[in-house]
Design a protein around this motif. Structure first.
Motif, PDB file in Angstrom:
ATOM      1  N   LEU A  62       0.693  -1.141  -0.088  1.00  0.00           N
ATOM      2  CA  LEU A  62       0.038  -0.084   0.142  1.00  0.00           C
ATOM      3  C   LEU A  62       0.765   1.191   0.021  1.00  0.00           C
ATOM      4  N   SER A  96      -1.936   4.768   3.326  1.00  0.00           N
ATOM      5  CA  SER A  96      -2.640   3.724   3.608  1.00  0.00           C
ATOM      6  C   SER A  96      -2.129   2.846   4.639  1.00  0.00           C
ATOM      7  N   GLU A 130      -2.743   4.223   7.782  1.00  0.00           N
ATOM      8  CA  GLU A 130      -4.314   4.246   8.330  1.00  0.00           C
ATOM      9  C   GLU A 130      -4.388   2.811   8.695  1.00  0.00           C
TER      10      GLU A 130
END
Length: 195
Positions: free
Chosen positions: A77, A81, A84
């Motif tokens: 990713l 991302s 996150e």
């Protein structure tokens, strides 16, 4: 043991890559601050290594908190991302509109522009007083990444990334109080038996 005896040296080293990159970023920033000639190049490189360091930190933490197969999928990713996903796992609140998390936007846009650099044609039109036209006419029109490679951005990016790393480590419950502790090496020396 005579001078012709052999010994076996076995070594095992832990390399904490994000800490190594963090040191490179600091060194390059210091060089740029201390020496004006070429300083923009130092700030550009410092920013790049600051971004590398943070992504390597995400990889370091991700490997530790996710099972091996899960992390292999997450590792592909984007840095945002990854952050996150890690933040969700650690129950860490992110707000990309506020510091320190907001640095992710500009820093990684800059990193991507450097990492995936391509030629471009820049156009600029401005109106300046006639007496200043020579200076303005021959000043290069900067690319977006060139505008970002300043001392102020390099210092701010390091401060924000340091804060993010500390917040992640705090939520992770990392055993070190200071998360920028490098790796270590152990070694053993044993005599090789003679025949």
């Amino acid at each position: 043991m005579d001078d012709n005896s052999l010994v076996r040296i076995a070594k095992k080293r832990t390399v904490v890559t994000y800490v190594e990159f963090w040191g490179v970023s600091r060194f390059l920033l210091q060089e740029g601050v201390e020496r004006e000639e070429g300083s923009l190049l130092n700030f550009m490189a410092s920013l790049t290594y600051t971004a590398f360091s943070f992504e390597a930190c995400l990889n370091h933490v991700g490997q530790e908190i996710f099972p091996d197969l899960a992390w292999k999928a997450i590792e592909r990713l984007s840095p945002r991302s990854k952050l996150e996903v890690i933040a969700e796992k650690l129950e860490l609140k992110l707000d990309f509109g506020r510091k320190p998390w907001s640095v992710m936007i500009d820093l990684f846009r800059f990193r991507d522009q450097i990492a995936h650099g391509k030629s471009e044609i820049l156009e600029d039109t401005s109106e300046v007083p006639l007496v200043d036209h020579q200076e303005h006419a021959w000043t290069f029109t900067p690319a977006k990444w060139e505008k970002y490679r300043t001392r102020e951005h390099a210092e701010d990016a390091r401060a924000q990334v340091e804060e993010m790393v500390k917040l992640i480590h705090e939520k992770w419950g990392h055993p070190h109080h200071f998360p920028f502790v490098g790796g270590f090496q152990i070694a053993s020396v044993t005599q090789v038996p003679t025949t």
